[in-house]
Scaffold this active site. Structure first.
Site, PDB file in Angstrom:
ATOM      1  N   LYS A  57      96.602 -43.454  16.360  1.00 59.64           N
ATOM      2  CA  LYS A  57      95.811 -43.324  17.694  1.00 59.64           C
ATOM      3  C   LYS A  57      95.669 -44.912  18.160  1.00 59.64           C
ATOM      4  CE  LYS A  57      91.240 -42.849  15.397  1.00 59.64           C
ATOM      5  NZ  LYS A  57      91.098 -44.252  15.267  1.00 59.64           N
ATOM      6  N   ARG A  77      81.966 -42.313  16.459  1.00 61.07           N
ATOM      7  CA  ARG A  77      82.462 -41.704  15.255  1.00 61.07           C
ATOM      8  C   ARG A  77      81.232 -40.772  14.836  1.00 61.07           C
ATOM      9  NH1 ARG A  77      86.072 -46.043  13.567  1.00 61.07           N
ATOM     10  NH2 ARG A  77      87.010 -45.515  11.692  1.00 61.07           N
ATOM     11  N   ARG A  95     100.553 -46.260   3.376  1.00 58.31           N
ATOM     12  CA  ARG A  95     100.062 -47.455   4.019  1.00 58.31           C
ATOM     13  C   ARG A  95      99.200 -48.234   2.834  1.00 58.31           C
ATOM     14  NH1 ARG A  95      94.683 -46.872   8.340  1.00 58.31           N
ATOM     15  NH2 ARG A  95      96.157 -46.114   9.698  1.00 58.31           N
ATOM     16  N   ARG A 129      99.243 -52.034  -3.012  1.00 60.00           N
ATOM     17  CA  ARG A 129      98.554 -50.916  -3.378  1.00 60.00           C
ATOM     18  C   ARG A 129      97.734 -51.170  -4.577  1.00 60.00           C
ATOM     19  NH1 ARG A 129     100.643 -44.923  -5.141  1.00 60.00           N
ATOM     20  NH2 ARG A 129      98.828 -44.145  -5.874  1.00 60.00           N
ATOM     21  N   ARG A 180      87.479 -42.766   3.648  1.00 59.05           N
ATOM     22  CA  ARG A 180      87.799 -42.833   4.936  1.00 59.05           C
ATOM     23  C   ARG A 180      88.123 -41.369   5.544  1.00 59.05           C
ATOM     24  NH1 ARG A 180      91.207 -47.374   6.858  1.00 59.05           N
ATOM     25  NH2 ARG A 180      90.791 -46.577   9.001  1.00 59.05           N
TER      26      ARG A 180
HETATM   27  P1  AMP Z   1      88.788 -48.694  12.001  1.00 56.53           P
HETATM   28  O1  AMP Z   1      89.802 -49.867  12.197  1.00 56.53           O
HETATM   29  O2  AMP Z   1      88.398 -48.091  13.257  1.00 56.53           O
HETATM   30  O3  AMP Z   1      89.384 -47.619  10.888  1.00 56.53           O
HETATM   31  O4  AMP Z   1      87.564 -49.183  11.527  1.00 56.53           O
HETATM   32  C1  AMP Z   1      87.412 -49.873  10.140  1.00 56.53           C
HETATM   33  C2  AMP Z   1      86.155 -49.950   9.568  1.00 56.53           C
HETATM   34  O5  AMP Z   1      85.020 -50.249  10.247  1.00 56.53           O
HETATM   35  C3  AMP Z   1      85.374 -48.283   9.345  1.00 56.53           C
HETATM   36  O6  AMP Z   1      86.048 -47.669   8.209  1.00 56.53           O
HETATM   37  C4  AMP Z   1      83.917 -48.383   9.369  1.00 56.53           C
HETATM   38  O7  AMP Z   1      83.519 -48.998   8.212  1.00 56.53           O
HETATM   39  C5  AMP Z   1      83.784 -49.583  10.528  1.00 56.53           C
HETATM   40  N1  AMP Z   1      83.770 -48.728  11.803  1.00 56.53           N
HETATM   41  C6  AMP Z   1      84.607 -49.251  12.927  1.00 56.53           C
HETATM   42  N2  AMP Z   1      84.217 -48.276  13.924  1.00 56.53           N
HETATM   43  C7  AMP Z   1      82.815 -47.830  13.592  1.00 56.53           C
HETATM   44  C8  AMP Z   1      82.147 -46.900  14.287  1.00 56.53           C
HETATM   45  N3  AMP Z   1      82.398 -46.666  15.515  1.00 56.53           N
HETATM   46  N4  AMP Z   1      80.980 -46.337  13.637  1.00 56.53           N
HETATM   47  C9  AMP Z   1      80.840 -46.759  12.382  1.00 56.53           C
HETATM   48  N5  AMP Z   1      81.597 -47.615  11.398  1.00 56.53           N
HETATM   49  C10 AMP Z   1      82.721 -48.163  12.277  1.00 56.53           C
END
Ligand code: AMP
Length: 187
Positions: free
Chosen positions: A13, A88, A127, A133, A144
């Site tokens: 995305k 989220r 990834r 890794r 995640r």
């Molecule tokens: P992302 O790059 O969007 O996968 O975000 C990386 C990390 O940032 C996630 O695994 C969360 O720890 C944190 N994070 C990013 N966006 C959010 C959100 N909207 N709510 C809570 N944690 C977030």
């Protein structure tokens, strides 16, 4: 135009969000990018967020909602935003609704990037190996995905119930998926 990109880690995305921003001129905002930047700069936001991010857990809603207020209230967001990585949780979704309403706006469409589980697992392992890794990486990525299923997936029904969910088959080449996004938004 306010668009939410929804989908598990590894669904592509972020890439599609960038392409959509280029094509439409609407600003893309990624909370993940903002948080990584804050961690890099060692700001108080970064210090609060870091350990959650390292563990693949969500940063607490009260921290994120403060960030959303800042982002959605900024002049750059006046013409709408492509929301990548937020909301989220249901609490964040409610905060987004309230913040957009203050500006006389609303969520117009939610793009759900769908990838079957076995394909996601393959991508996660791939990834992790790209970023050097270690079992920690694989474990954090698995974590995640579990967090997505538990805390973010409920948003699918939340938005489907409003009739603004657009399901995108996110298996294929980048241009193929970009085309599905375009058609999905036109429909
Ligand atoms: P992302 O790059 O969007 O996968 O975000 C990386 C990390 O940032 C996630 O695994 C969360 O720890 C944190 N994070 C990013 N966006 C959010 C959100 N909207 N709510 C809570 N944690 C977030």
């Amino acid at each position: 135009m306010n668009i939410i990109l929804l989908g598990p880690p590894g669904s592509g995305k972020g890439t599609q969000g960038e392409l959509l921003a280029e094509r439409t001129g609407v600003v893309r905002v990624s909370t993940g990018d903002l948080l990584r930047d804050a961690v890099g700069k060692g700001t108080s936001l970064g210090r609060r967020a870091r350990s959650y991010m390292d563990q693949g857990l969500l940063v607490p809603d009260d921290v994120i909602i403060g960030l959303l207020r800042e982002v959605l209230g900024s002049p750059a967001a006046a013409g709408g935003v492509i929301m990548d990585g937020f909301p989220r949780t249901v609490a964040q979704a409610e905060a987004v609704d309230a913040l957009l309403k203050e500006k006389g706006g609303a969520v117009d469409a939610v793009l759900l990037f769908e990838v079957p589980d076995d394909e996601l697992r393959r991508r996660i392992i791939g990834r992790a190996s790209q970023i050097g890794r270690t079992d920690d990486n694989v474990e954090a990525l698995r974590q995640r995905l579990a967090v997505y299923r538990e805390q973010t997936q409920p948003l699918v029904d939340f938005y489907r119930g409003r009739g603004i969910l657009v399901e995108i088959d996110a298996v294929g080449s980048i241009p193929e998926i970009a085309e599905r996004v375009r058609t999905g938004l036109d429909a």
